[in-house]
Write an enzyme that holds these catalytic residues in place. Sequence first.
Site, short mmCIF file in Angstrom:
data_model
loop_
_atom_site.label_atom_id
_atom_site.label_comp_id
_atom_site.label_asym_id
_atom_site.label_seq_id
_atom_site.Cartn_x
_atom_site.Cartn_y
_atom_site.Cartn_z
CG ASP A 1 -6.47 0.31 -0.32
OD1 ASP A 1 -5.63 1.10 -0.45
OD2 ASP A 1 -6.44 -0.65 0.29
CG ASN B 1 -7.20 5.93 6.34
OD1 ASN B 1 -7.99 5.67 5.34
ND2 ASN B 1 -6.68 4.86 7.12
CB THR C 1 0.40 -1.30 10.18
OG1 THR C 1 0.30 -0.03 10.60
CG2 THR C 1 -0.96 -1.64 9.54
CG ASP D 1 -3.47 3.76 -1.06
OD1 ASP D 1 -4.09 3.46 -2.14
OD2 ASP D 1 -3.43 2.98 0.01
CB SER E 1 -0.93 -0.04 1.22
OG SER E 1 -1.74 0.96 1.17
CB SER F 1 0.44 1.05 15.21
OG SER F 1 0.36 0.30 13.89
#
Length: 549
Positions: free
Chosen positions: A287, A379, A506, A283, A67, A504
């Site tokens: 997506d 986002n 990620t 991005d 991403s 988070s």
Amino acid sequence: MSLNVNELRRLSDLHPKPRAIQFQYGTAGFRTVASILDSTLFRVGVLAALRSKRLDGKTIGVMVTASHNPEADNGVKLVDPRGEMLENAWESHATALANAPNTPALIEAVEHLVKVAKIDLNKPSRVVYARDTRPSGASLVRALEDGLKAIGAETRDAGVTTTPVLHYLVRAINTKGTKDEYGPDSEEGYVAKLTAAFKKLIAGKAAIPLLVVDCANGVGALALQKFIPALGNSITLHSVNDDISTAGALNNACGADFVKTQQKLPASLESLLHPGQRGCSFDGDADRLMYFYLDERGRFRMLDGDKIASLVAAFIVELVKSAGLEDKIKVGVVQTAYANGASTKYLSERLPVKCVPTGVKHLHHAAEHYDVGVYFEANGHGTVLFSPETQQALREHQPAIPAQLTALTHLLNLNDLINQTVGDAVSDMLLVEVVLAHKSYSGVEWDSLYVDLPNRLVKVKVANRNVFKTEDAERRLISPPTLQAKIDELVRKYEDGRSFVRPSGTEDVVRVYAEARAKSQADDLAFRVAGLVYDEVGGDPGLRPREFL
Ligand code: 16G
Ligand code: MG
């Protein structure tokens, strides 16, 4: 049929797991530096093939992407048969396979999975996969193919494409020839479906002003190249940051994540956008979508996922009403704690709004509970879901007057324009353009739906983010035990103050979000809450200053 253990062993030995690394299937699947992902891709191939068998040979998707992350990262995630994210329970199976230290342990883990998940190995297995433009993608796909081969899956390589196209393909393949047929199961078919719906929706409207599209130097650029000729003169798109061959360009100082986190225009767009004109950013895997424009004084104004949700939800509510369906079809919105407080206020005054934890799977599932569920993360990731009953109601509705027919037709076309499997930057962009054209809005009018509360997002590096546990859709901490009370006490001192802390999903960090009436207050609150977090986990006092801002 039993597992071909020899084949699994032979192929697994070609993809040894790096030592001392623990992988975790998180909100975005597996994601880390590309150079250590080879064994993980192999094992994801094995898992995807087994998942398909478990689901009676339905096609499973695998997307290789990281991403908006830097170009050197990569990642992989699985897509379930209706085009949605992998079922929760299988995330831990994915983690277990990825962490088996060697081939014998992997074989054991696979045998265990076959048993506990009651997988009938005689069933067929079908997997479709794709990757984004990252240089590491091709070799990772080869590792994935070895995993698929080890289980004997039938495969389809969808090539280099966007994440939402892969999700679309999965649903299209699985519904082909059924009453729920989602569309042609090819990228060309996807482009044709969306383009046809868009043209019908804007027919008779005033010409749409040129739109500048920042493709993050990623795979969205390729998608746009396919859309531009198909869209013809219905809209003029000016594609920028569409360089997918220069090393290091992907997501570098451009793209939706840059715009959202930096809250500024990518430098590459500065000479292109003039006051009043709007632009948008995708991005790296297309997506997510962020819009923006320059006001009359040339100042940057951001139109994020919350603004998109507000624009789109209000429009759909109006159409449902005009079609005479307001008693049958209820529209609702799903947001996360990151949604700007002003957007939540604006939306709650008009329709039901639900807050869920971060991550598309949570939003998507909550949105399925509405007749029409609009979900967007701040986002820029989001879409709109029309429930099967709603789609049927739309098809069967007999309009009483011509105005009802017009609104009904628009709703049916929106149902086709929107990629309902997952957030889709191109589909969402066309959706926004439809609403702007119908409302005769420029960026200014859209922006004035409500005024964002100033906000600040910061991250704090901690040794172990797992000590942070939340409740109430991540809006409150339950662990460490006394921290939430301290945050509450601080927040009370700020006008319109709101702040929350969450680990988070990620990155190995804790995120702190704060908003308040004035920008300086939002910054100050974020800084102070970050300080509380830092003190709590016992950081080095010498590093405590504004470092994490
Ligand atoms: C992932 C999620 C995104 C979420 C973000 C939060 C998907 C497809 N993507 O990118 O929805 O906003 O993680 O990241 O679910 P964080 O947990 O690091 O804040
Ligand atoms: Mg993305």
